[in-house]
Motif scaffolding. Structure first.
Motif, PDB file in Angstrom:
ATOM      1  N   GLY A 337       0.811  -1.212   0.000  1.00 42.04           N
ATOM      2  CA  GLY A 337       0.000   0.000   0.000  1.00 42.04           C
ATOM      3  C   GLY A 337       0.845   1.263   0.000  1.00 42.04           C
ATOM      4  O   GLY A 337       2.035   1.248   0.307  1.00 42.04           O
ATOM      5  N   LYS A 338       0.193   2.372  -0.349  1.00 42.15           N
ATOM      6  CA  LYS A 338       0.856   3.672  -0.352  1.00 42.15           C
ATOM      7  C   LYS A 338       0.715   4.304   1.022  1.00 42.15           C
ATOM      8  O   LYS A 338      -0.385   4.436   1.556  1.00 42.15           O
ATOM      9  CB  LYS A 338       0.219   4.575  -1.409  1.00 42.15           C
ATOM     10  CG  LYS A 338       0.877   5.948  -1.500  1.00 42.15           C
ATOM     11  CD  LYS A 338       0.201   6.792  -2.563  1.00 42.15           C
ATOM     12  CE  LYS A 338       0.813   8.186  -2.622  1.00 42.15           C
ATOM     13  NZ  LYS A 338       0.129   9.036  -3.617  1.00 42.15           N
ATOM     14  N   LYS A 339       1.844   4.689   1.619  1.00 36.26           N
ATOM     15  CA  LYS A 339       1.815   5.233   2.972  1.00 36.26           C
ATOM     16  C   LYS A 339       1.261   6.652   2.977  1.00 36.26           C
ATOM     17  O   LYS A 339       1.672   7.500   2.190  1.00 36.26           O
ATOM     18  CB  LYS A 339       3.218   5.235   3.570  1.00 36.26           C
ATOM     19  CG  LYS A 339       3.242   5.556   5.056  1.00 36.26           C
ATOM     20  CD  LYS A 339       4.658   5.540   5.597  1.00 36.26           C
ATOM     21  CE  LYS A 339       5.171   6.961   5.682  1.00 36.26           C
ATOM     22  NZ  LYS A 339       6.454   7.050   6.400  1.00 36.26           N
ATOM     23  N   ALA A 340       0.320   6.906   3.880  1.00 38.04           N
ATOM     24  CA  ALA A 340      -0.218   8.255   4.046  1.00 38.04           C
ATOM     25  C   ALA A 340       0.765   9.101   4.839  1.00 38.04           C
ATOM     26  O   ALA A 340       1.678   8.587   5.492  1.00 38.04           O
ATOM     27  CB  ALA A 340      -1.565   8.184   4.756  1.00 38.04           C
ATOM     28  N   HIS A 341       0.567  10.404   4.788  1.00 40.56           N
ATOM     29  CA  HIS A 341       1.421  11.295   5.575  1.00 40.56           C
ATOM     30  C   HIS A 341       0.583  12.420   6.170  1.00 40.56           C
ATOM     31  O   HIS A 341      -0.496  12.751   5.668  1.00 40.56           O
ATOM     32  CB  HIS A 341       2.561  11.865   4.729  1.00 40.56           C
ATOM     33  CG  HIS A 341       2.099  12.803   3.646  1.00 40.56           C
ATOM     34  ND1 HIS A 341       1.702  12.375   2.405  1.00 40.56           N
ATOM     35  CD2 HIS A 341       1.965  14.169   3.632  1.00 40.56           C
ATOM     36  CE1 HIS A 341       1.352  13.407   1.659  1.00 40.56           C
ATOM     37  NE2 HIS A 341       1.500  14.509   2.381  1.00 40.56           N
TER      38      HIS A 341
END
Length: 497
Positions: A337-341
């Motif tokens: 998955g794409k990591k949120a920030h």
């Protein structure tokens, strides 16, 4: 290869000879001394893998040697031999820095186990002053943080890992007490042995003795085969007694005997068997207050609370929030998955929040925020922080991490409006206007269903008041977080969408 050398200090010639013969059969070199002065001379001349000393010697006390050895630069493990029933002497020695202790009459099996543990420490333990940022097996999310408090905590963990002294880990709910215990185990010479964590508040009282000590086939109805308990499962390793304050008094007596004798007897058995277990206990309650109220045995308290390790709440190390948030978001993203920030404003909002639920609450906040975030960017509004729970940045955090016993006070729970969509799912219980007591239904009745209805309403009410913060809800209900989670699963209570 150099053969490890052991120093034995005891004024009883027969005991010295017995210990010396046992150690020689283990392939070790042995020096013997009958008094402190001779022992000090040996320590000046040789390096030892272990010092084993009696507590009473002709020219002084063994505790003097303990302090000298532990305070020296050589960092040698030292264990003491105490008279039968002298538990106070053993506790005093452990607090002074002793690695472990043996009780007279000395059991040879226990002696061999102690020596083997000491040799593992001498060969495998990190050098003094070397501090690992994570556990030795590299497991992520274990007491992360670069604040001064967390660096001091890791230093203490490395030092405590070298000892067999029981440790009582205290701290508010959600501060990572089990993670600290796992780090102590991972940094110790027992790292390759089992680590068993037991939630003392989640075991039915009728099953406790069988769960802790095991049972023999036929000991009771349903005992179809022999089974080991927690002590046998943790043999050679570490046993964590989580929420130890929830142990009933009857079980506390049996646990005290197992700790003192280092032997356990299975239910239905006639003989005891030795166990080699390093004990760590954890609780968010103040054990000293539990002793004063008669809910916890004083003698067990002193055996478990030899060294207290206090975990700081998250509000005392807010500079670690950025690092913790990154790690949590990476974990939530998964392997692909794409990591949120977080936006800078969202991070600033988190650093101004008091976190009554500590790191566990931070995880819940970020998991919820991730569900509302757009394009993996978490804004302040996505966090849904309670405006009343702010932190005073001018307050000085305490410097000490390992300390004398002190209360671990749970933070006050902020009153919040009840969530209508939660409470509406539960049936209401009417109250008699004359007596103020609940109006009971007419008989006949399905009692289990009725009790489930009451329990469901109370849980929903607590969850509504805390905006579904399960840690705070558990505190309102007087139960542990794990007990609440179990009851929610049983009653099919879920967070509203």
């Amino acid at each position: 290869m150099t053969v490890p050398r052991i120093l034995v200090v005891d004024d009883e010639a027969d005991l010295r000879e017995l210990v010396e013969i046992t150690l020689l059969k283990m392939g070790l070199d042995v020096d013997s001394a009958d008094r402190l002065s001779t022992a000090r001379a040996f320590l000046q001349q040789h390096d030892y893998a272990l010092v084993l000393t009696d507590m009473r010697l002709p020219d002084g006390l063994g505790i003097e040697l303990v302090r000298e050895v532990t305070g020296g630069a050589k960092n040698i493990p030292i264990a003491v031999i105490t008279a039968f029933g002298s538990a106070e002497n053993a506790v005093t020695a452990l607090k002074a820095g002793a690695f472990d202790y043996l009780s007279k009459p000395v059991g040879l099996d226990q002696l061999r186990l102690l020596v083997q543990s000491a040799l593992r420490i001498s060969t495998a333990a990190p050098a003094p002053g070397k501090v690992a940022a994570t556990a030795s097996n590299g497991t992520a999310l274990r007491l992360m943080g670069e604040s001064a408090l967390m660096r001091d905590l890791r230093t203490q963990i490395v030092r405590l890992a070298r000892s067999m002294a029981p440790i009582a880990i205290t701290g508010e709910s959600g501060t990572g007490k089990e993670l600290a215990a796992r780090d102590i185990h991972a940094q110790s010479a027992r790292a390759d042995k089992p680590f068993i964590a037991v939630n003392c508040g989640a075991i039915p009282e009728a099953l406790m003795e069988a769960e802790f000590f095991g049972y023999r086939k036929g000991a009771f109805t349903g005992a179809a085969e022999d089974r080991d308990g927690f002590f046998q499962a943790a043999n050679g390793g570490t046993l964590l007694l989580d929420e130890v304050a929830d142990l009933p008094l009857a079980m506390q007596v049996k646990l005290l005997r197992a700790i003192q004798e280092r032997r356990v007897r299975k239910v239905g058995a006639t003989i005891e068997e030795p166990v080699d277990v390093r004990l760590i206990s954890a609780t968010h309650q103040n054990l000293a207050e539990c002793v004063e109220k008669g809910k916890f045995r004083q003698d067990l308290y002193y055996r478990l609370n030899v060294i207290e390790l206090r975990l700081p709440p998250l509000r005392e190390r807010l500079e670690d929030i950025g690092l913790l948030a990154d790690a949590i978001l990476a974990k939530l993203a998964g392997p692909e998955g794409k990591k949120a920030h977080l936006t800078p404003e969202a991070l600033a909002a988190l650093r101004s929040y008091a976190f009554p639920g500590n790191v566990r609450e931070l995880e819940n906040i970020l998991e919820r925020a991730l569900a509302f975030a757009n394009e993996d960017v978490i804004e302040v509004a996505d966090l849904a922080l309670k405006p009343s729970a702010t932190v005073n940045h001018d307050a000085e955090p305490p410097a000490a991490v390992v300390s004398a016993p002190q209360p671990a006070v749970a933070p006050p729970v902020t009153e919040q409006p009840v969530l209508p969509d939660i409470i509406s799912e539960a049936e209401t219980i009417t109250v008699d206007s004359q007596s103020g007591k609940p109006s009971l239904p007419d008989l006949p009745i399905m009692l289990p269903d009725y009790l489930d209805q009451i329990e469901r309403e109370m849980i929903c009410q607590a969850l509504g008041k805390t905006r579904f913060n399960r840690t705070q809800a558990a505190e309102l209900l007087g139960i542990s977080f794990r007990q609440l989670r179990y009851r929610m699963q049983r009653l099919n209570i879920h967070e509203p969408d």
